[in-house]
Design an enzyme around this catalytic site. Sequence first.
Site, PDB file in Angstrom:
ATOM      1  N   TYR A 176       0.819  -1.215   0.000  1.00  0.00           N
ATOM      2  CA  TYR A 176       0.000   0.000   0.000  1.00  0.00           C
ATOM      3  C   TYR A 176       0.854   1.266   0.000  1.00  0.00           C
ATOM      4  CZ  TYR A 176      -4.692  -1.941   0.855  1.00  0.00           C
ATOM      5  OH  TYR A 176      -5.902  -2.572   0.743  1.00  0.00           O
ATOM      6  N   ASP A 222      -3.024 -18.220  -0.037  1.00  0.00           N
ATOM      7  CA  ASP A 222      -4.033 -18.893  -0.879  1.00  0.00           C
ATOM      8  C   ASP A 222      -4.708 -20.013  -0.091  1.00  0.00           C
ATOM      9  OD1 ASP A 222      -1.536 -20.159  -0.883  1.00  0.00           O
ATOM     10  OD2 ASP A 222      -1.591 -20.729  -2.998  1.00  0.00           O
ATOM     11  N   LYS A 254       3.090 -15.264   1.943  1.00  0.00           N
ATOM     12  CA  LYS A 254       3.297 -15.946   0.665  1.00  0.00           C
ATOM     13  C   LYS A 254       4.796 -16.193   0.544  1.00  0.00           C
ATOM     14  CE  LYS A 254       1.744 -17.548  -3.293  1.00  0.00           C
ATOM     15  NZ  LYS A 254       0.886 -18.745  -3.395  1.00  0.00           N
ATOM     16  N   ASP A 287      -6.351  -7.036   4.168  1.00  0.00           N
ATOM     17  CA  ASP A 287      -7.501  -6.373   3.528  1.00  0.00           C
ATOM     18  C   ASP A 287      -8.438  -7.424   2.949  1.00  0.00           C
ATOM     19  OD1 ASP A 287      -9.043  -4.279   2.337  1.00  0.00           O
ATOM     20  OD2 ASP A 287      -8.046  -4.705   0.416  1.00  0.00           O
ATOM     21  N   ASP A 290     -12.213  -9.116   4.678  1.00  0.00           N
ATOM     22  CA  ASP A 290     -13.511  -9.089   3.972  1.00  0.00           C
ATOM     23  C   ASP A 290     -14.079 -10.499   3.876  1.00  0.00           C
ATOM     24  OD1 ASP A 290     -13.402  -6.344   3.510  1.00  0.00           O
ATOM     25  OD2 ASP A 290     -14.056  -6.541   1.419  1.00  0.00           O
TER      26      ASP A 290
HETATM   27  C1  IPM Z   1     -10.419  -1.316   4.097  1.00  0.00           C
HETATM   28  C2  IPM Z   1     -10.650  -0.713   2.745  1.00  0.00           C
HETATM   29  C3  IPM Z   1      -9.504   0.236   2.423  1.00  0.00           C
HETATM   30  C4  IPM Z   1      -8.230  -0.571   2.366  1.00  0.00           C
HETATM   31  C5  IPM Z   1      -9.702   1.048   1.126  1.00  0.00           C
HETATM   32  C6  IPM Z   1     -11.006   1.813   1.137  1.00  0.00           C
HETATM   33  C7  IPM Z   1      -8.548   1.984   0.882  1.00  0.00           C
HETATM   34  O1  IPM Z   1     -10.818  -1.700   1.784  1.00  0.00           O
HETATM   35  O2  IPM Z   1     -10.345  -0.569   5.083  1.00  0.00           O
HETATM   36  O3  IPM Z   1     -10.320  -2.542   4.174  1.00  0.00           O
HETATM   37  O4  IPM Z   1      -7.895  -1.156   1.332  1.00  0.00           O
HETATM   38  O5  IPM Z   1      -7.546  -0.619   3.393  1.00  0.00           O
HETATM   39 MG    MG Z   2     -10.905  -3.645   2.594  1.00  0.00          MG
END
Ligand code: IPM
Ligand code: MG
Length: 407
Positions: free
Chosen positions: A182, A265, A233, A289, A293
């Site tokens: 990032y 993975d 990884k 990240d 999710d």
């Molecule tokens: C998160 C989001 C952010 C990230 C984006 C919006 C920049 O996906 O907080 O997980 O990638 O960190």
């Molecule tokens: Mg995210």
Amino acid sequence: MAASLQVFHSKLVRPFHTLSSRSSTPLRCSAAPPPSKSHSHRRYTITLLPGDGIGPEVISVAKDVLLLTGSLEGIKYDFREMLLGGAALDATGVPLPEETLSVAKQSDAVLLGAIGGYKWDKNEKHLKPETGLLQIRKGLQVFANLRPATVFPQLVDASTLKREIAEGVDLMVVRELTGGIYFGKPRGFGTNENGEEIGYNTEVYAAHEIDRIAHVAFKIAQKRQGRLCSVDKANVLEASMLWRKRVSAIAQKYPDVELSHMYVDNASMQLIRYPKQFDTIVTNNIFGDILSDEASMITGSIGMLPSASLGDSGPGLFEPIHGSAPDIAGQDKANPFATVLSAAMLLRYGLGEDKAAERIENAVLDTLNRGLRTADIYSAGTKLVGCKQLGEEILKSVESNVPAGAV
Ligand code: IPM
Ligand code: MG
């Protein structure tokens, strides 16, 4: 200013047992002292960053919840509402105005709604709302992002996974937040030797960045079930090879934590195959990240999950893990639970106000027990309400203060 990297013992019953009861001593990872406000007179400055989309709707609910729990627990707040993301771009031309960062730095904790929206999607990178979010994380140096994924018993059927797979899942993703691909340099656009357009980024970690997130993760694992899975990884990437080496070395200091390593993975597969195998996961910025999710969907809705981002000192940043949901923005459909639970994390981790945090967590469980649901978690036999009404119901639950677990 509040000490941030504190991991307090949670006395709650599941599903908030993300830090569970192996030890009753409060744990601090920070060199800075905990906030030492006298018990009768506690006053905190909180920066509110509603942001974009559903951000303002969910922040408004969380603010009311903070105010009410505060009045019941003898805590006063000075709220400073500041601009971030698209809202800041429209008003000032930049996604993170200097004033927002300096007010945030001077506060005891920062509560963020969400940023982003269609309107700014085509902006150049430095003018994207997301850039503002990354800048404030970096600016506050909140390198440790705690993302609990807990399946609420009341919502287990909202999970897309089978009940027996989802039931009882209680894991914590510890995501490195201010390094890796990032932020790594070099990055940019260019042309290769064939004259073809290229885009490139760099996954880079310095040893100290790995060490400090590893320490946080081991300490969190100690407070939970004592199992830490480091995801990397390392079969391909040098940055991951160093990650694995450092995490393994640091493990010597935590003999009570069982460390395992998993390639990313495989980890993404294991998360939906048998998520209960995980207790605490530590991983880099981009894998965290993605995996957080994925983990959130085990719980049924991303609308339920809070997060805390902490550094060595200075205020923590607390935000729901969901985005700005522009498709439902302004329609009173948003689920405010994740932001309300982020406010509870703010109290617990940011301010050391465990009792007030517990009150909020109990209120969330009570509201769920009373069958109130926004559309994302609605199922037959429950009552569908909008964001505002759910907020009012949470306030009622805060007032009645029903202990967690009481159904
Ligand atoms: C998160 C989001 C952010 C990230 C984006 C919006 C920049 O996906 O907080 O997980 O990638 O960190
Ligand atoms: Mg995210």
